[in-house]
Design a protein around this motif. Sequence first.
Motif, PDB file in Angstrom:
ATOM      1  N   ILE A 153      61.670  93.692  59.604  1.00 13.96           N
ATOM      2  CA  ILE A 153      61.264  95.074  59.366  1.00 13.96           C
ATOM      3  C   ILE A 153      61.753  95.926  60.528  1.00 13.96           C
TER       4      ILE A 153
ATOM      5  N   PHE B 128      57.536  93.718  48.709  1.00 14.53           N
ATOM      6  CA  PHE B 128      57.249  94.862  49.568  1.00 14.53           C
ATOM      7  C   PHE B 128      56.325  95.807  48.819  1.00 14.53           C
TER       8      PHE B 128
ATOM      9  N   CYS C  63      53.183  96.243  64.126  1.00  9.57           N
ATOM     10  CA  CYS C  63      53.319  95.373  62.960  1.00  9.57           C
ATOM     11  C   CYS C  63      52.440  94.145  63.183  1.00  9.57           C
TER      12      CYS C  63
ATOM     13  N   VAL D   6      63.321  97.196  55.185  1.00 10.64           N
ATOM     14  CA  VAL D   6      62.939  95.784  55.030  1.00 10.64           C
ATOM     15  C   VAL D   6      64.178  95.048  54.552  1.00 10.64           C
TER      16      VAL D   6
ATOM     17  N   VAL E 147      54.619  93.049  53.555  1.00  6.20           N
ATOM     18  CA  VAL E 147      55.890  92.372  53.288  1.00  6.20           C
ATOM     19  C   VAL E 147      55.675  90.880  53.384  1.00  6.20           C
TER      20      VAL E 147
END
Length: 256
Positions: free
Chosen positions: A39, A192, A232, A137, A252
Motif C-alpha cells: 500500500i 480492497f 497502517c 494498492v 486490504v
Amino acid sequence: MVEKVWGRDDLPAPFVAPQGQRIGEIWFEPPPELPQVLIKYLFTSEKLSVQVHPSDANALPGEAGKEECWLVIDAAPDARLAIGFRHAVEREDIAAAARDGSIEQLLQWYPARPGDLFYLPAGTVHAIGEGLALVEVQQASDTTFRLYDYGRPRELHLDRALAVARGEPYAAAHRRSIADGPVLVDGPFFRFDRIEGAPEPATFAAFTGPLLALPLAGKLSAGDVRAGPGECLYAPACDVVDFSHAEVTLLVRAAI
C-alpha cells in the motif's frame, strides 16, 4: 517516504515532508505475514512517466508481475489520469509515439475526482497527472518499464515495455466509485474495501485472515497497537480489530 522529481514539499495532513525534500510516495512495507501486497500514498505536483508493468506470466527472471489500483482521495479541479489508449494501436505505433513524445496524445485521459477507483491489469499503459493524492494498492513489486518521461534524465525501458504493453483502450468494467459500495476490488491478487464506521458481517466474513487496515479518518486498534490517519495497521483477522473509533477505513488482504 520516497523522494520523487514529481513529488511535493507541501504534503497534506497528517504528513510532513522533510525540509528540502519532494515526497512523491509513502510506502507501508508489507509485513512478513502478508508479503504479497503493498500500500502506498502518492502525491503529485507534476506528471509521472508513461509506464507499464508486466504480469506474472510475462515477467522475466528478476522481474515481478504487478497489478494495481488507485483510489483518488484528493484532486485538483483539472486533475487527470491516463489509462490505456484512445483506440487500438499496434506495437510499432506505440514505439514511434514513445520516441517522439506524442504518446501522451495516444493515451486516454480520464478526469480524476475524490472517490474514483481505477483498477489497472498488468500490461495497461498509464500515467498519473499532476495535482493528485492517491492511495495505491498493488502486488508487492517494483518492476516498472518507462516508455516516456517528458525529457527527464531517467532510464527508459522501451524493449521490455513494448513486450508487455497492451495496445488497447481501458475497459470500463475496471472503474468504480466509493458510491458503488464497500468492495472496491475483488481481484486475482488482492481484495480492497472501503468502509465507514464498523464493518458489516459480510466484510468480517471476507477478511478472516491477515489484513492491512488504513484509517483515512478516525482510529483503529488491534490489541495494544493503534493506528490513525497516515498510518497502517496489520492484524491477523478483521475480528480482532477495534472499530469503535473508526470513521473511514481501507481494508486490504491478499486474494484467497
